[in-house]
Design an enzyme around this catalytic site. Structure first.
Site: not given
Ligand SMILES: Cc1cc2nc3c(=O)[nH]c(=O)nc-3n(C[C@H](O)[C@H](O)[C@H](O)COP(=O)(O)OP(=O)(O)OC[C@H]3O[C@@H](n4cnc5c(N)ncnc54)[C@H](O)[C@@H]3O)c2cc1C
Length: 363
Positions: A176, A253, A355
């Site tokens: 992570r 999580s 996380e």
């Molecule tokens: C229901 C649910 C289940 C989930 N299950 C998992 C799982 O099984 N495993 C897991 O690892 N995660 C899980 N997650 C967490 C999440 O979905 C992941 O971490 C996902 O990759 C985040 O993507 P996002 O586009 O929503 O990022 P955001 O929430 O928009 O951003 C997250 C972070 O990344 C940065 N960021 C986003 N895009 C960029 C970019 N292009 N360049 C630089 N920085 C960037 C943002 O600034 C922020 O700091 C879950 C979340 C939810 C709501």
């Protein structure tokens, strides 16, 4: 352009387009100083540079599924990543390398790779958010993580004002984590994944998944079966987004699984007493990973805690903190997270770490 990320919402003042609650899966977060949408890699760079010229702090936001944004919001420019698409950039008899734009919805990509018969992402089905965010915390689930298939990340390096290609071995991938998490130096523009041409998944590593598939750990299964079974398991835990299910108004999580040195693990086992055998997984360097969900549950914070209104632990999974709607804000969510962290520490002497990325709030 249709926008799969920003949905009409019941968050705070949804009529205000700058309310960041609209853009997070928690449906929490105050206003943005300024919102800018970027629909291509060039636009992402332009928007970041323009914000820098204005001397504005920059927050990059894609699916909003791994951020907790404070009730005060973000007093700078929020760049919404909305680039789309993927293409094959290299291939041979056994593999394809796919370049994916940062804003491509992650699960659309996974579904497409399964359809094409490209193995390597199938166990990561159903995870919300964007492809470009997957390297940030080395997204993982059910025994697979993106560090296994990423070969390179293209990013805008804000320190050098240049677009750079970062090889996977320089990304600092860990459980992570990566060099990108908690750093605003790099803005990911695209990610290259090397996938295997194979009708079958990689060896199934996760016992719960193997059981659900009716196979042994180490067996391979058709890609579509792996995907369907992961989606089913995730749905049962509220871990796939469903607008009708308040248990999915979360960041997934909330805490990572603690990884303990052997001596700390032995101390922890002494404190477990007669609570049974806590789930644990060996890690390199004689360390042991333990289950945050188990710790939370056994410290007295069960599903649904503290009640049906405001913010509460999911009714399906102790590791997800959810926003049940109403007027509760981020302050209430982080107060609940703090109570759980402190309760687990008092009972087991183990510290839980969040996380998601916390923005203008802290636990
Ligand atoms: C229901 C649910 C289940 C989930 N299950 C998992 C799982 O099984 N495993 C897991 O690892 N995660 C899980 N997650 C967490 C999440 O979905 C992941 O971490 C996902 O990759 C985040 O993507 P996002 O586009 O929503 O990022 P955001 O929430 O928009 O951003 C997250 C972070 O990344 C940065 N960021 C986003 N895009 C960029 C970019 N292009 N360049 C630089 N920085 C960037 C943002 O600034 C922020 O700091 C879950 C979340 C939810 C709501």
């Amino acid at each position: 352009m249709s926008d799969v990320y920003a949905e009409p919402t019941t968050g705070a003042d949804p009529a205000d387009p700058a309310t960041l609650a609209r853009y997070t899966t928690l449906r929490l977060g105050g206003p943005a100083g300024r919102l800018a949408t970027a629909a291509s890699a060039d636009e992402i760079v332009q928007q970041v540079q323009e914000a820098e010229l204005r001397e504005d702090p920059v927050l990059v936001l894609a699916g909003g599924s791994n951020v907790v944004i404070g009730d005060q919001g973000f007093p700078g420019t929020v760049v919404l990543i909305r680039s789309r698409g993927y293409r094959v950039v290299a291939e041979d008899a056994d593999t394809v390398t796919v370049r994916v734009e940062a804003g491509e919805p992650w699960d659309d990509l996974v579904a497409a790779t399964v359809e094409h018969g490209w193995s390597g992402l199938e166990c990561l089905s159903g995870i919300p958010g964007s492809a470009g965010a997957t390297p940030i915390q080395n997204v993982g689930a059910y025994g697979q993580e993106v560090a296994e298939t990423i070969v390179a990340v293209e990013a805008y390096d804000r320190s050098h004002r240049a677009v750079v290609r970062i090889a996977a071995e320089d990304c600092g991938f860990a459980y992570r984590g990566s060099i990108f998490k908690y750093s605003d130096r790099w803005v990911v523009l695209s990610v290259d994944f090397r996938l295997t041409r194979a009708p079958l998944s990689g060896p199934v590593r996760y016992a719960e998944l193997a059981r659900a598939l009716g196979v042994e750990v180490g067996d391979r299964v058709p890609l579509a079966d792996a995907r369907a079974t992961v989606l089913r398991l995730r749905a049962g835990k509220g871990m796939v987004l469903d607008p009708d299910d308040p248990d999915t108004r979360s960041v997934g999580s909330f805490f990572t699984n603690p990884v303990l040195e052997r001596a700390a693990y032995d101390l922890f086992r002494e404190r477990v007493g007669d609570l049974g055998d806590p789930p644990n997984w060996p890690c390199p360097g004689d360390r042991v990973k333990i289950s945050a969900a188990w710790l939370i549950d056994k410290a007295g914070f069960g599903r649904g805690y503290p009640g049906p209104a405001g913010v509460a632990i999911s009714s399906k999974h102790t590791l997800a903190l959810t926003n049940r709607g109403g007027t509760a804000g981020t302050a209430a969510l982080v107060a609940l997270a703090r109570e759980i962290r402190d309760g687990v520490h008092a009972r087991f002497g183990v510290t839980l770490h969040p996380e998601p990325v916390l923005i203008n709030c802290t636990i």
